[in-house]
Design a protein around this motif. Structure first.
Motif, mmCIF file in Angstrom:
data_model
loop_
_atom_site.group_PDB
_atom_site.id
_atom_site.type_symbol
_atom_site.label_atom_id
_atom_site.label_comp_id
_atom_site.label_asym_id
_atom_site.label_seq_id
_atom_site.Cartn_x
_atom_site.Cartn_y
_atom_site.Cartn_z
ATOM 1 N N ASP A 1 68.928 -7.335 48.209
ATOM 2 C CA ASP A 1 67.836 -7.525 47.672
ATOM 3 C C ASP A 1 67.834 -7.833 46.237
ATOM 4 O OD1 ASP A 1 64.734 -6.543 46.692
ATOM 5 O OD2 ASP A 1 64.808 -6.421 49.180
ATOM 6 N N ASP A 2 67.220 -7.682 45.391
ATOM 7 C CA ASP A 2 66.928 -8.117 44.067
ATOM 8 C C ASP A 2 68.204 -7.648 43.120
ATOM 9 O OD1 ASP A 2 65.854 -9.215 41.861
ATOM 10 O OD2 ASP A 2 64.110 -8.086 41.644
ATOM 11 N N ALA B 1 62.199 -7.601 39.451
ATOM 12 C CA ALA B 1 63.284 -6.742 38.483
ATOM 13 C C ALA B 1 63.568 -7.824 37.243
ATOM 14 C CB ALA B 1 64.268 -6.277 39.261
ATOM 15 N N LYS C 1 64.615 -13.360 51.649
ATOM 16 C CA LYS C 1 63.378 -12.687 51.350
ATOM 17 C C LYS C 1 62.971 -13.174 50.037
ATOM 18 C CE LYS C 1 61.919 -8.002 49.820
ATOM 19 N NZ LYS C 1 62.325 -6.480 49.879
ATOM 20 N N CYS D 1 57.521 -12.068 51.386
ATOM 21 C CA CYS D 1 57.006 -11.023 50.788
ATOM 22 C C CYS D 1 56.039 -11.199 49.531
ATOM 23 C CB CYS D 1 58.217 -10.112 50.128
ATOM 24 S SG CYS D 1 58.146 -8.715 49.353
ATOM 25 N N ARG E 1 55.472 -9.662 54.644
ATOM 26 C CA ARG E 1 55.008 -8.140 54.281
ATOM 27 C C ARG E 1 53.638 -8.043 54.559
ATOM 28 N NH1 ARG E 1 58.453 -5.353 50.705
ATOM 29 N NH2 ARG E 1 56.530 -4.492 50.024
ATOM 30 N N ASP F 1 54.742 -1.528 48.477
ATOM 31 C CA ASP F 1 56.131 -0.895 48.733
ATOM 32 C C ASP F 1 55.977 0.401 49.536
ATOM 33 O OD1 ASP F 1 57.030 -3.211 47.613
ATOM 34 O OD2 ASP F 1 58.116 -2.199 46.075
ATOM 35 N N ASP G 1 57.418 -3.192 55.933
ATOM 36 C CA ASP G 1 58.503 -2.833 54.965
ATOM 37 C C ASP G 1 59.683 -2.217 55.687
ATOM 38 O OD1 ASP G 1 59.836 -2.734 52.367
ATOM 39 O OD2 ASP G 1 58.666 -1.596 51.557
ATOM 40 N N MET G 2 60.595 -1.818 54.752
ATOM 41 C CA MET G 2 61.910 -1.285 55.334
ATOM 42 C C MET G 2 62.047 0.156 55.494
ATOM 43 S SD MET G 2 64.062 -4.113 52.630
ATOM 44 C CE MET G 2 63.236 -3.250 51.108
HETATM 45 C C1 GLA Z 1 59.208 -5.827 45.334
HETATM 46 C C2 GLA Z 1 59.503 -5.736 46.834
HETATM 47 C C3 GLA Z 1 60.636 -4.708 46.968
HETATM 48 C C4 GLA Z 1 61.633 -5.118 46.319
HETATM 49 C C5 GLA Z 1 61.475 -5.329 44.947
HETATM 50 C C6 GLA Z 1 62.673 -5.609 44.030
HETATM 51 O O1 GLA Z 1 58.547 -4.452 44.825
HETATM 52 O O2 GLA Z 1 58.355 -5.241 47.387
HETATM 53 O O3 GLA Z 1 60.902 -4.605 48.525
HETATM 54 O O4 GLA Z 1 62.332 -6.072 46.687
HETATM 55 O O5 GLA Z 1 60.545 -5.825 44.544
HETATM 56 O O6 GLA Z 1 62.524 -6.018 42.777
#
Ligand code: GLA
Length: 387
Positions: free
Chosen positions: A79-80, A127, A152, A188, A208, A212, A243-244
């Motif tokens: 991810d980020d 982020a 993503k 997303c 999405r 979150d 979401d995950m």
């Molecule tokens: C958002 C997304 C999360 C994750 C963060 C990363 O909040 O919805 O799923 O990817 O960014 O910074």
């Protein structure tokens, strides 16, 4: 006076052309990646911005050694927070936590798994790392060169009206397609602007539908049960994404995690585990890999389930399966154990049907017109009903 019929004819023609284009794109997705909802792991829910190459390698190791790979989990998604600076030519470089992305990708592929990555259509990710704005084709080429299999693409700092947003997501889709590498495209943007209505037409494999998730029953239930009504927008190649997973992150009970897993499988949601796979309890592993439960999610008919009955805190959800049987979730969102009844007429089966408990892996026998179970607080009884 003469303008009116002409403009109606033109509008009709535009409508026909756009429907044909839409059908063409959906058809293209019917043959592309994600014919069943993507399954794998993503770094964010557990590691957030601390994720390193070592964490990703150990997730890949654990997917194989735990048996998750055999259960269908194949994507290992960063991810980020992997991004470094761009070089003088504008090529994105990973940061010091990911010294060699190609080496990592080879490692993951060597285990028969696939590697995913993350970026944003804006200048910065959520982020604050480098986004892809103005570098879409360059980034897509870089990802393809590394051997990336899943992107993503997270809204974050993007600014623009809805058409601009749609164009930005389409731009990255087209850039990915141009590389010639099949790359799952995950949108997303938290379910804004009815993304489910336009996501398929710009080549999204999933989008999405929510903000979150976090590791709490209330948030998970709010997101999961809130998916009712979106079922007509999902199907092979294009899925709603609530979401995950948070299973195994420690803040929910066994019953609550079973509700999480059952609901996501009934919803044909992507199953991206979000826990530390290298430190999994047998209970977490069993919740993530019960083959009869995962099979509902991965059913080839690709139908997203929906709610058919609700009484206070009690809900009954149904998903039609490829073999004509029905997966049924009896949910209790209340604070004490309660009987929950599924009426066969609500779930669309005849007068008599056989029932199997999927978590207990047990035939319960033949039932007439209804099935009732005692369901624990925040829990579920998940059954398969065969006419
Ligand atoms: C958002 C997304 C999360 C994750 C963060 C990363 O909040 O919805 O799923 O990817 O960014 O910074």
């Amino acid at each position: 006076m003469i303008h009116k019929p002409v403009s109606i004819a033109v509008r009709f023609l535009l409508f026909v052309v756009s429907m044909a284009l839409f059908a063409g794109l959906v058809n293209a997705q019917d043959k592309g990646p994600a014919q069943t909802p993507p399954m794998g792991w993503n770094s964010w829910n557990h590691f957030a911005c601390k994720v390193t190459e070592a964490d990703v390698r150990s997730a890949a190791d654990a997917i194989v050694s735990s048996g998750m790979k055999s259960a269908g989990y194949v994507f290992v998604n960063i991810d980020d927070c992997w991004q470094g600076k761009r070089d003088a030519q504008g090529v994105i470089r990973p940061n010091e936590k990911f010294p060699d992305m190609k080496r990592l990708s080879d490692y993951v592929h060597g285990k028969g798994l696939k590697l995913g990555i993350y970026s944003s259509p804006g200048p910065k990710t959520c982020a604050g790392y480098e986004g892809s704005l103005g570098h879409e084709e360059q980034d897509a080429e870089t990802y393809a060169g590394w051997g990336i299999d899943y992107l993503k693409y997270d809204y974050c700092s993007f600014k623009g009206d809805v058409p601009a947003q749609i164009a930005a997501y389409k731009k990255m889709h087209d850039a990915l397609e141009k590389t010639g590498r099949p790359i799952v495209f995950s949108l997303c943007q938290y379910g804004m602007d009815r993304v489910w209505a336009w996501g398929p037409s710009i080549g999204g494999n999933l989008w999405r539908t929510t903000g979150d998730i976090n590791d709490s029953y209330d948030r998970m239930a709010y997101l999961g049960f809130g998916q009712n009504g979106l079922e007509r927008f999902a199907g092979p190649g294009h899925w709603n994404d609530p979401d995950m997973l948070e299973i195994g992150n420690g803040k929910m009970t066994k019953d609550e995690y079973r509700t999480h897993m059952s609901l996501w499988c009934l919803l044909a949601a992507p199953l991206l585990a979000g826990n530390d796979l290298s430190k999994m309890t047998p209970e977490t592993l069993a919740t993530l890999t019960n083959p009869e439960v995962v099979a509902l999610d991965q059913d080839t008919r690709g139908v997203q389930g929906h709610r058919v009955a609700q009484e206070g805190q009690l809900e009954v959800w149904v998903k039609l399966l490829a073999d004509g049987s029905k997966a049924v979730g009896l949910f209790n969102r209340g604070e004490s154990t309660m009987p929950v009844t599924a009426l066969f007429r609500d779930i669309g089966v005849g007068d008599t049907a056989s029932v199997r408990d999927l978590w207990e892996k047990r035939e319960l026998g033949s039932f007439k017109s209804r099935f009732t179970a005692q369901v624990p607080s925040h829990g579920v009884v998940l059954i398969k009903v065969k006419p």
